[in-house]
Motif scaffolding. Sequence first.
Motif, short mmCIF file in Angstrom:
data_model
loop_
_atom_site.label_atom_id
_atom_site.label_comp_id
_atom_site.label_asym_id
_atom_site.label_seq_id
_atom_site.Cartn_x
_atom_site.Cartn_y
_atom_site.Cartn_z
N GLN A 151 0.81 -1.22 0.00
CA GLN A 151 0.00 0.00 0.00
C GLN A 151 0.85 1.27 0.00
O GLN A 151 0.40 2.30 -0.49
N LEU A 152 2.03 1.19 0.55
CA LEU A 152 2.87 2.38 0.72
C LEU A 152 3.21 3.08 -0.60
O LEU A 152 3.04 4.30 -0.70
N PRO A 153 3.67 2.37 -1.65
CA PRO A 153 3.95 3.07 -2.91
C PRO A 153 2.72 3.77 -3.49
O PRO A 153 2.82 4.88 -4.00
N ILE A 206 2.11 6.95 -1.48
CA ILE A 206 3.08 7.98 -1.85
C ILE A 206 2.69 8.63 -3.18
O ILE A 206 2.71 9.85 -3.31
N LYS A 207 2.29 7.81 -4.14
CA LYS A 207 1.90 8.33 -5.45
C LYS A 207 0.61 9.15 -5.37
O LYS A 207 0.53 10.24 -5.93
N GLU A 208 -0.39 8.63 -4.67
CA GLU A 208 -1.69 9.32 -4.56
C GLU A 208 -1.56 10.68 -3.89
O GLU A 208 -2.27 11.61 -4.23
N ASN A 209 -0.69 10.77 -2.89
CA ASN A 209 -0.53 12.01 -2.14
C ASN A 209 0.62 12.87 -2.63
O ASN A 209 0.94 13.88 -2.01
N HIS A 251 8.40 17.76 3.48
CA HIS A 251 7.28 18.53 4.04
C HIS A 251 5.94 17.85 3.70
O HIS A 251 5.07 17.73 4.55
N ARG A 252 5.78 17.43 2.44
CA ARG A 252 4.53 16.77 2.04
C ARG A 252 4.37 15.44 2.78
O ARG A 252 3.27 15.06 3.17
#
Length: 119
Positions: free
Chosen positions: A9-11, A14-17, A23-24
Amino acid sequence: MVCILSKEQLPAFIKENYLVTAHRAQEAVKALYGQLIEEMLEAELEHEFGYSRYDYRNKRIDNAKNGHTRKTVKSELSPLEIKVPRDRKGEFEHIVLKKYQRHISTIEAQILSIYMPRE
């Protein structure tokens, strides 16, 4: 260690957000932390009342859920705005976040103690 997102789920997260800067990434972690606290508060109220958010037909008490109150609290990450669920009579006291509590750094230790194995 507790991981909210799996390695799969992590990749996608990262891509979705669009987490291309530190900072992000910090803002995303802050948002996740706020959501986690809100879900814990909802779970406390559901447990106390004995029915879930939309299952009011199984309600067996004369008190009822009555929306949310916004509350700004300080955490290790930064100030967070939390939606705190409330009851109609104003009698329910949350365990995770007390009525007048404004700093939640101790909650982080409580969360870890729930999920960490005891020796």
